[in-house]
Design a protein around this motif. Structure first.
Motif, PDB file in Angstrom:
ATOM      1  N   PHE B 238      11.535  71.732  34.011  1.00 42.92           N
ATOM      2  CA  PHE B 238      10.420  70.479  33.427  1.00 42.92           C
ATOM      3  C   PHE B 238      10.166  70.822  32.149  1.00 42.92           C
ATOM      4  N   ALA B 239      10.412  72.274  31.879  1.00 42.68           N
ATOM      5  CA  ALA B 239      10.072  72.611  30.604  1.00 42.68           C
ATOM      6  C   ALA B 239      11.434  72.258  29.342  1.00 42.68           C
ATOM      7  N   LEU B 240      12.405  72.536  30.130  1.00 40.23           N
ATOM      8  CA  LEU B 240      13.662  72.086  28.674  1.00 40.23           C
ATOM      9  C   LEU B 240      13.125  70.347  28.664  1.00 40.23           C
ATOM     10  N   ILE B 241      13.394  69.747  29.807  1.00 41.90           N
ATOM     11  CA  ILE B 241      12.977  68.417  29.959  1.00 41.90           C
ATOM     12  C   ILE B 241      12.283  67.784  28.791  1.00 41.90           C
ATOM     13  N   MET B 242      10.403  68.703  28.938  1.00 38.25           N
ATOM     14  CA  MET B 242       9.462  68.164  28.199  1.00 38.25           C
ATOM     15  C   MET B 242       9.992  68.561  27.362  1.00 38.25           C
ATOM     16  N   ASN B 243      10.925  69.620  26.158  1.00 35.36           N
ATOM     17  CA  ASN B 243      10.996  69.749  25.077  1.00 35.36           C
ATOM     18  C   ASN B 243      12.344  68.779  25.076  1.00 35.36           C
ATOM     19  N   GLY B 244      12.798  68.452  25.400  1.00 33.08           N
ATOM     20  CA  GLY B 244      14.280  68.834  25.314  1.00 33.08           C
ATOM     21  C   GLY B 244      15.453  67.526  25.816  1.00 33.08           C
ATOM     22  N   ALA B 245      14.746  66.395  25.964  1.00 32.44           N
ATOM     23  CA  ALA B 245      15.422  64.893  26.416  1.00 32.44           C
ATOM     24  C   ALA B 245      15.656  64.407  24.971  1.00 32.44           C
ATOM     25  N   VAL B 246      16.309  64.649  23.948  1.00 33.81           N
ATOM     26  CA  VAL B 246      15.961  63.721  22.953  1.00 33.81           C
ATOM     27  C   VAL B 246      17.059  62.931  22.610  1.00 33.81           C
ATOM     28  N   VAL B 247      18.279  62.990  23.561  1.00 32.68           N
ATOM     29  CA  VAL B 247      18.992  61.846  23.696  1.00 32.68           C
ATOM     30  C   VAL B 247      18.458  60.839  24.662  1.00 32.68           C
ATOM     31  N   VAL B 248      17.980  61.185  25.734  1.00 35.49           N
ATOM     32  CA  VAL B 248      17.356  59.524  26.696  1.00 35.49           C
ATOM     33  C   VAL B 248      16.164  59.034  25.630  1.00 35.49           C
ATOM     34  N   GLU B 249      15.605  59.853  24.476  1.00 36.51           N
ATOM     35  CA  GLU B 249      14.136  59.837  24.717  1.00 36.51           C
ATOM     36  C   GLU B 249      14.989  58.581  23.782  1.00 36.51           C
ATOM     37  N   SER B 250      15.217  59.104  22.825  1.00 37.42           N
ATOM     38  CA  SER B 250      15.705  58.113  21.719  1.00 37.42           C
ATOM     39  C   SER B 250      16.692  56.913  22.147  1.00 37.42           C
ATOM     40  N   ILE B 251      17.509  56.795  23.121  1.00 32.09           N
ATOM     41  CA  ILE B 251      18.225  55.514  23.460  1.00 32.09           C
ATOM     42  C   ILE B 251      17.229  54.422  23.971  1.00 32.09           C
ATOM     43  N   PHE B 252      15.866  55.480  24.545  1.00 31.16           N
ATOM     44  CA  PHE B 252      14.933  54.090  25.455  1.00 31.16           C
ATOM     45  C   PHE B 252      13.287  54.354  24.865  1.00 31.16           C
ATOM     46  N   ALA B 253      14.125  54.949  23.157  1.00 30.97           N
ATOM     47  CA  ALA B 253      12.295  54.651  22.157  1.00 30.97           C
ATOM     48  C   ALA B 253      11.311  55.405  22.312  1.00 30.97           C
ATOM     49  N   TRP B 254      11.355  56.521  23.761  1.00 32.96           N
ATOM     50  CA  TRP B 254      10.685  57.117  24.401  1.00 32.96           C
ATOM     51  C   TRP B 254       9.196  57.580  23.349  1.00 32.96           C
ATOM     52  N   PRO B 255       7.868  57.374  23.147  1.00 29.06           N
ATOM     53  CA  PRO B 255       7.377  58.071  22.279  1.00 29.06           C
ATOM     54  C   PRO B 255       6.841  59.834  23.134  1.00 29.06           C
ATOM     55  N   GLY B 256       8.320  60.689  22.798  1.00 31.47           N
ATOM     56  CA  GLY B 256       7.838  62.219  23.371  1.00 31.47           C
ATOM     57  C   GLY B 256       8.436  63.552  22.107  1.00 31.47           C
ATOM     58  N   ILE B 257       8.190  63.894  22.744  1.00 29.00           N
ATOM     59  CA  ILE B 257       8.420  65.440  22.115  1.00 29.00           C
ATOM     60  C   ILE B 257      10.103  65.856  21.876  1.00 29.00           C
ATOM     61  N   GLY B 258      10.967  65.042  22.577  1.00 26.12           N
ATOM     62  CA  GLY B 258      12.185  65.424  21.866  1.00 26.12           C
ATOM     63  C   GLY B 258      12.774  64.240  21.038  1.00 26.12           C
ATOM     64  N   ARG B 259      11.799  63.038  20.729  1.00 29.16           N
ATOM     65  CA  ARG B 259      12.172  62.646  19.331  1.00 29.16           C
ATOM     66  C   ARG B 259      11.710  62.707  18.502  1.00 29.16           C
ATOM     67  N   LEU B 260      10.697  63.508  18.319  1.00 30.02           N
ATOM     68  CA  LEU B 260       9.590  64.412  17.391  1.00 30.02           C
ATOM     69  C   LEU B 260      10.698  65.237  16.978  1.00 30.02           C
ATOM     70  N   LEU B 261      11.374  65.554  17.690  1.00 25.85           N
ATOM     71  CA  LEU B 261      12.081  67.596  17.202  1.00 25.85           C
ATOM     72  C   LEU B 261      12.796  66.757  16.558  1.00 25.85           C
TER      73      LEU B 261
END
Lengths: 526, 306
Positions: B238-261
């Motif tokens: 859960f903690a890893l997804i919260m902070n490290g979903a970089v690729v999926v957040e980028s693909i779906f333009a999801w406005p999360g922390i992974g994309r911010l990072l």
């Protein structure tokens, strides 16, 4: 008398019907055009732009415009300039009704249009013009500070820029995307909210007013119905930052986005095949080239002009163009974009590997040589792979070396990249501006220079006669070509696309602007 | 118990201090952010002025002291790129990440754990084979590929779901599935092996000899013990997804922390990278602490401080 009077007052049924119909028709005729015009003037609908980069709030403030075109995507919506490129004219009077240069070239005077207002209702004044110029700290700010002696407010509509000495490129710097110094912001508002506050909630005099933003993700704007040029046709303009290219194309197909930019060849081909979408290549003022960084080192093979010529003949530029940009880029023999003022269109050296080998033989390299690294501008590695393959075919063995983007630019600027550099510049401006960075002695990206070219560059900088200056600048470009100082590949097509709902996208219509515009002209299908 | 928690918090503090030094040094190794921010033709004086404005003209030690002293006051600094306080940015993106991580975790648990348990209980049957194939597929498929495939099928072709963005339940389905399937495969493998180990235990044999119904043996005796490593893994996920979903957040333009990072790293936005990594570290430490405390609840044999 009475009969006469009675004749005037008596109303027959026919007259009554005629009068009623006539009156109704008149009313309709009188009201109808207004209603149509009024209806047409009402902005409606929403246009979503799928932006290829993450949105940065610094782009909402003209004062921090770097030497790239991206911020102008937002400046053209939110703000307006005294003079700016518009369809068909690179220097179009905008907030300024007119501008003039005095005969000695030391003063430029601008006359503001009357009745201009910012989005908050404040009038656009000459005080704002002066304030915007003085707070400007973007690209070439130092140049402005050194060359502009004073900004004089003559009256409520007239403002004068006094220079220390004639500067023939003043209008290129002030009135084109070469800088953002000519874009006007409201003094009172900026002073009230501060620079950072302004970036969060900008107010301008452009066709669209700022509504909201989610930092880096989305910016929403709404049509400003008091925009001086015309009322925008589209009511709501939404910019969404979607760096993933596949997602942007999917958005276009699904009508979640109406316009998008920066597609690669494969996805652009997909867009081209889709009959509901329109692939609209834009040609920003950019050129891709290979730079021979060692040409000034007598020990290097690249010191020999015949070797540099051989490289020019060795590469099939059209093949790279076909592979990377669907053949939509324009081959060129110069590093100066055709669109630039004072550019000399030059045909590229033809693809001729036999001649290339012959030149290498004459230069003393019959079996070719090891050319070291070929470092491409990230992420365009495939361009370099193609070029390296063509060079290898004639015996010039170059190894593609990839580096991260910031490292690439830092190393180039610090002259640490060796051998061959595959680079590009899309910075707006004109021919002297481009030459200044890449050709002039001491230029940011120049590893060396040629005395004859330097002499001509110095001469042209002082020449105020346009014809003579053009002749000098053309001569410089001829010399660069003859010396094979660079290996120009092409003026790239920036592959953009519009979706099924768009009637007129404006993509590529504004000179030196890579995006859709002017925004107030964009139309959706009804 | 209190002593245990205090000790853990002390270690957490030391870990975070080490993390702050590491991330502070690592971001600076990536290079000078000013080069990316400044105009390509900028002169050295302009670069120096920008460095001064951002406080990057000071020595690394001075920069670190300023960074830590501000941190102690809850000031994470201002983003170089966005020009707003980083904490504000982080908190803006946090709900979207919690939402995505929650949905992905739900998928991974609902799919992965029952499959793993059934697979262990029915070992070497068609169900076990199916579960293994599912796990291998889930682990082998890169989430970015799966994300793009989902997008093409469900958004572009079938037009059932929106391509990108956030805000409705429809927006979350594809990114949550793209992330959740990978983790459900991992959960399945872990649940299966843990369950197999437990099912071979003497007390399970005793329970069966005593004649307890099989359902009770599995659910009451085996499952409760097998779930501990799975729970630990799921919480850390859960903690890893919260902070490290970089690729999926980028693909779906999801406005999360992974994309911010990702944006922070791309633009060398030091304050953004430092904050997201540090707060990510805090989250992982806290999750670990919570998991440890949960152990005691699930397995009374575990006692702290012993």
């Amino acid at each position: 008398m009475s009969s006469s009077s009675g004749a005037h007052t008596k109303l027959t049924r026919r007259q009554l019907i005629q009068g009623t119909l006539g009156g109704a028709t008149g009313l309709v005729v009188w009201r109808w055009p207004w209603r149509v015009a009024h209806a047409a003037a009402q902005p409606s609908g929403q246009l979503t732009v799928g932006v290829h980069v993450t949105l940065s709030p610094t782009w909402f403030d003209p004062a921090e415009t770097p030497g790239i075109i991206t911020p102008f995507m937002f400046l053209y919506a939110l703000h307006d300039a005294l003079v700016k490129p518009m369809p068909g004219n690179t220097l179009t009077p905008s907030l300024a009704e007119s501008w003039s240069e005095n005969p000695n070239g030391l003063t430029y005077e601008f006359l503001l249009r009357s009745g201009l207002t910012f989005h908050n209702g404040d009038a656009v004044t000459t005080e704002d013009v002066k304030f915007s110029f003085l707070r400007y700290k973007g690209t070439s700010a130092r140049e402005f500070k050194e060359r502009v002696r004073d900004v004089e407010i003559v009256d409520a509509r007239r403002v004068r820029f006094h220079l220390h000495e004639p500067w023939p490129d003043f209008m290129t710097f002030y009135g084109t995307p070469a800088t953002g110094a000519g874009w006007i912001v409201p003094k009172k508002y900026v002073e009230k909210v501060g620079d950072d506050g302004f970036k969060q909630q900008p107010i301008g005099a452009g066709p669209y007013k700022f509504v909201s933003q989610e930092a880096g993700i989305k910016a929403v704007c709404e049509a400003y119905d008091k925009y001086w040029r015309k009322v925008p046709a589209v009511k709501r303009l939404v910019f969404t930052g979607v760096p993933e290219e596949t997602t942007r194309v999917a958005m276009l197909k699904r009508q979640e986005a109406d316009i998008t930019f920066g597609l690669g060849g494969a996805l652009a081909e997909d867009v081209r095949r889709d009959t509901t979408l329109k692939l609209e290549p834009v040609h920003p003022p950019a050129v891709w080239f290979i730079y021979f960084a060692e040409q000034w080192d007598p020990k290097s093979p690249w010191h020999d002009q015949r070797v540099r010529l051989a490289a020019n003949y060795a590469i099939d530029k059209q093949a790279i163009n076909d592979a990377e940009t669907l053949g939509l880029s324009k081959l060129t023999g110069s590093t100066i974009p055709r669109e630039f003022d004072y550019a000399l269109p030059i045909e590229p050296y033809a693809y001729d590997p036999v001649k290339a080998k012959q030149l290498l033989k004459e230069a003393g390299y019959p079996n070719g040589f090891d050319a070291g690294d070929l470092t491409p501008n990230p992420p365009f590695y495939s361009y370099a792979e193609g070029a390296a393959n063509f060079l290898a075919a004639v015996g010039i063995k170059a190894k593609v070396r990839t580096v991260e983007r910031a490292t690439f630019f830092t190393s180039w600027r610090e002259k640490k990249l060796q051998n061959l550099i595959l680079g590009a510049s899309g910075a707006p401006g004109n021919t002297p501006v481009r030459l200044d960075a890449f050709v002039t002695k001491g230029g940011s990206y120049a590893y060396g220079s040629y005395p004859d070219i330097d002499e001509l560059l110095t001469k042209q900088a002082k020449e105020r006669d346009r014809g003579k200056r053009e002749a000098l600048l053309h001569e410089i470009q001829r010399l660069m070509h003859a010396k094979a100082m660079y290996l120009p590949l092409f003026e790239p097509a920036f592959l953009c696309a519009s979706g099924a709902r768009v009637a007129y996208s404006g993509l590529g219509k504004v000179p030196q602007f890579a995006y859709a515009g002017p925004y107030e002209d964009i139309q959706l299908k009804t | 118990m209190h002593r245990y928690i205090l000790t853990r918090l002390f270690y957490a503090f030391i870990s975070l201090m080490l993390l702050s030094v590491t991330i502070f040094c690592m971001v600076r190794i990536t290079g000078d952010p000013v080069v990316l921010m400044a105009d390509p033709g900028a002169k050295e004086e302009d670069l120096q002025a920008l460095r001064k404005e951002l406080g990057l003209d000071r020595t690394y030690i001075e920069q670190y002291i300023i960074f830590i002293s501000k941190l102690a006051r809850g000031d994470f600094g201002k983003s170089f790129m966005y020009r707003v306080p980083v904490l504000e940015l982080y908190l803006q993106r946090l709900p979207a990440s919690v939402e995505l991580a929650g949905a992905a975790m739900a998928i991974s648990i609902v799919l992965g754990i029952p499959l793993g348990i059934f697979s262990a209980v029915r070992v070497n049957t068609w169900l076990d084979s199916f579960s293994n194939v599912f796990a291998n597929l889930g682990l082998a498929m890169p989430s970015f590929w799966l994300g793009i495939m989902l997008m093409l099928i469900f958004a572009v072709n079938l037009q059932w779901l929106p391509v990108q963005g956030s805000g409705t339940y429809k927006h979350i389905i594809m990114p949550a599935v793209a992330l959740g399937l990978v983790f459900s495969a991992a959960n399945m493998r872990l649940a299966r092996s843990a369950m197999l180990e437990v099912l071979g235990g003497e007390y399970i044999k005793l329970a069966r000899i005593k004649g307890l119904p099989e359902r009770l043996v599995i659910l009451k005796h085996a499952f409760k013990n097998a779930i501990i490593p799975v729970l630990t893994f799921a919480c850390i996920n859960f903690a890893l997804i919260m902070n490290g979903a970089v690729v999926v957040e980028s693909i779906f333009a999801w406005p999360g922390i992974g994309r911010l990072l990702y944006e922070g790293i791309s633009s060398r936005d030091f304050p953004v990278v430092q904050t997201t990594v540090l707060l990510g570290g805090v989250m992982i430490i806290m999750v670990n602490l919570v998991v440890d405390l949960l152990y005691a609840y699930i397995d009374p044999r575990i006692r702290y401080g012993q």
